[in-house]
Motif scaffolding. Sequence first.
Motif, PDB file in Angstrom:
ATOM      1  N   ASP A  32       0.839  -1.192   0.000  1.00  0.00           N
ATOM      2  CA  ASP A  32       0.000   0.000   0.000  1.00  0.00           C
ATOM      3  C   ASP A  32       0.880   1.251   0.000  1.00  0.00           C
ATOM      4  N   PRO A  33       1.105   1.894  -1.143  1.00  0.00           N
ATOM      5  CA  PRO A  33       1.992   3.062  -1.209  1.00  0.00           C
ATOM      6  C   PRO A  33       1.444   4.287  -0.484  1.00  0.00           C
ATOM      7  N   GLY A  34       0.192   4.249  -0.084  1.00  0.00           N
ATOM      8  CA  GLY A  34      -0.401   5.390   0.597  1.00  0.00           C
ATOM      9  C   GLY A  34      -0.234   5.378   2.099  1.00  0.00           C
ATOM     10  N   ARG A  35       0.427   4.361   2.642  1.00  0.00           N
ATOM     11  CA  ARG A  35       0.591   4.301   4.103  1.00  0.00           C
ATOM     12  C   ARG A  35       1.432   5.472   4.589  1.00  0.00           C
ATOM     13  N   PRO A  36       0.967   6.188   5.630  1.00  0.00           N
ATOM     14  CA  PRO A  36       1.729   7.341   6.123  1.00  0.00           C
ATOM     15  C   PRO A  36       2.837   6.960   7.107  1.00  0.00           C
ATOM     16  N   GLU A  37       2.810   5.728   7.652  1.00  0.00           N
ATOM     17  CA  GLU A  37       3.773   5.352   8.679  1.00  0.00           C
ATOM     18  C   GLU A  37       5.169   5.123   8.081  1.00  0.00           C
ATOM     19  N   VAL A  38       6.189   5.314   8.928  1.00  0.00           N
ATOM     20  CA  VAL A  38       7.567   5.040   8.508  1.00  0.00           C
ATOM     21  C   VAL A  38       8.202   3.934   9.336  1.00  0.00           C
ATOM     22  N   MET A  39       7.536   3.507  10.396  1.00  0.00           N
ATOM     23  CA  MET A  39       8.004   2.345  11.159  1.00  0.00           C
ATOM     24  C   MET A  39       6.834   1.731  11.920  1.00  0.00           C
ATOM     25  N   PHE A  40       6.985   0.441  12.235  1.00  0.00           N
ATOM     26  CA  PHE A  40       5.939  -0.277  12.955  1.00  0.00           C
ATOM     27  C   PHE A  40       6.545  -1.045  14.129  1.00  0.00           C
ATOM     28  N   ARG A  41       5.819  -1.019  15.230  1.00  0.00           N
ATOM     29  CA  ARG A  41       6.168  -1.822  16.398  1.00  0.00           C
ATOM     30  C   ARG A  41       5.333  -3.096  16.393  1.00  0.00           C
ATOM     31  N   VAL A  42       5.896  -4.129  17.029  1.00  0.00           N
ATOM     32  CA  VAL A  42       5.203  -5.416  17.074  1.00  0.00           C
ATOM     33  C   VAL A  42       5.438  -6.049  18.443  1.00  0.00           C
ATOM     34  N   ARG A  43       4.459  -6.795  18.918  1.00  0.00           N
ATOM     35  CA  ARG A  43       4.612  -7.546  20.164  1.00  0.00           C
ATOM     36  C   ARG A  43       5.233  -8.903  19.871  1.00  0.00           C
ATOM     37  N   PHE A  44       5.757  -9.546  20.908  1.00  0.00           N
ATOM     38  CA  PHE A  44       6.303 -10.887  20.724  1.00  0.00           C
ATOM     39  C   PHE A  44       5.921 -11.778  21.905  1.00  0.00           C
ATOM     40  N   LYS A  45       5.973 -13.084  21.645  1.00  0.00           N
ATOM     41  CA  LYS A  45       5.734 -14.083  22.687  1.00  0.00           C
ATOM     42  C   LYS A  45       7.071 -14.719  23.043  1.00  0.00           C
ATOM     43  N   ASN A  46       7.515 -14.461  24.272  1.00  0.00           N
ATOM     44  CA  ASN A  46       8.803 -14.957  24.735  1.00  0.00           C
ATOM     45  C   ASN A  46       8.646 -16.411  25.194  1.00  0.00           C
ATOM     46  N   ILE A  47       9.427 -17.305  24.600  1.00  0.00           N
ATOM     47  CA  ILE A  47       9.308 -18.731  24.885  1.00  0.00           C
ATOM     48  C   ILE A  47      10.469 -19.180  25.761  1.00  0.00           C
ATOM     49  N   PHE A  48      10.158 -19.828  26.883  1.00  0.00           N
ATOM     50  CA  PHE A  48      11.176 -20.326  27.813  1.00  0.00           C
ATOM     51  C   PHE A  48      10.689 -21.642  28.400  1.00  0.00           C
ATOM     52  N   MET A  49      11.545 -22.629  28.409  1.00  0.00           N
ATOM     53  CA  MET A  49      11.205 -23.952  28.937  1.00  0.00           C
ATOM     54  C   MET A  49       9.948 -24.513  28.262  1.00  0.00           C
ATOM     55  N   GLY A  50       9.828 -24.260  26.955  1.00  0.00           N
ATOM     56  CA  GLY A  50       8.745 -24.847  26.184  1.00  0.00           C
ATOM     57  C   GLY A  50       7.398 -24.171  26.287  1.00  0.00           C
ATOM     58  N   ARG A  51       7.335 -22.979  26.910  1.00  0.00           N
ATOM     59  CA  ARG A  51       6.045 -22.319  27.040  1.00  0.00           C
ATOM     60  C   ARG A  51       6.186 -20.808  26.893  1.00  0.00           C
ATOM     61  N   TRP A  52       5.088 -20.170  26.554  1.00  0.00           N
ATOM     62  CA  TRP A  52       5.038 -18.721  26.484  1.00  0.00           C
ATOM     63  C   TRP A  52       4.925 -18.186  27.903  1.00  0.00           C
TER      64      TRP A  52
END
Length: 277
Positions: free
Chosen positions: A100-120
């Motif tokens: 989409d060339p009309g997007r006004p944003e220049v960067m995006f943030r994202v969440r993550f799921k941290n995995i440790f010992m086989g679980r989130w």
Amino acid sequence: MSISVLILTLNEELNLPDCLDAVSWSDDIVVLDSGSTDRTVEIAKAAGARVYHRVQDNEHAQRTYGLRQIEFRHLWVYMPDADEITPPDLRDEMLAIAADPGRPEVMFRVRFKNIFMGRWIRHSSLYPTWVVRLVRPDKISFERQINLQCVADGLEGRLQNHFYHYSFNKGLNAWYEKHNRYSWFEAQESLKSLRRGRLKLADIFSGRAELRRRALKELSFRLPFRPALRFLYMYLVRGGFLDGGAGYLYCRLLTAYEYMIVVKMMEIRRREQGLRV
């Protein structure tokens, strides 16, 4: 329109294959390696990635070099760490933005799921943490030497989907070695913050999670018993106990990291005064 990918590496032969496989939809994958002695570079080239080399002095300089000195085929660059997995729903969301060339944003943030010992470990990892991963390279810059703060020359947005973070995949020895290095930079940044004397208490109540997190971090620099307080905050206030045994272990590990930072702040102060450690 597609998206270019930039991955910073140092001895990532265990993590890199899965990371590369998860971004194989891109026709422009770049690996910036800082002197790997394992099979990292071989794996990257076998996957068709363009490989560049630069000795890393700090994360700020390395990531700035990657975005400023390397030419990418596409307007947007996705920046996963080697221990991160990009699922299809996040891929599709990013590709729709790039198309989409009309997007006004220049960067995006994202969440993550941290995995440790086989679980989130949702509670112990202070979810949600919003990190910058999708950028227009010519429109952003970085602050701090470690745990970078990204500054946008324009609007920023948020992605709805998550990536998966396997920060312990190389084992606890590797985790301790990494955080031993990081704690030195964090100690320096903590002292800089204290000497500036600025603390935006209002940001603690901000509706933006990244501002709240930054303000709480700045506040923590000024509190006594910082490692113990971090454990109590993560394990009790934020509900780390709900993550079971893995949550307890994770909170203890982050407490140890906080302790390393505090002790190294003491070391820096003593050396500045010409005293022995």
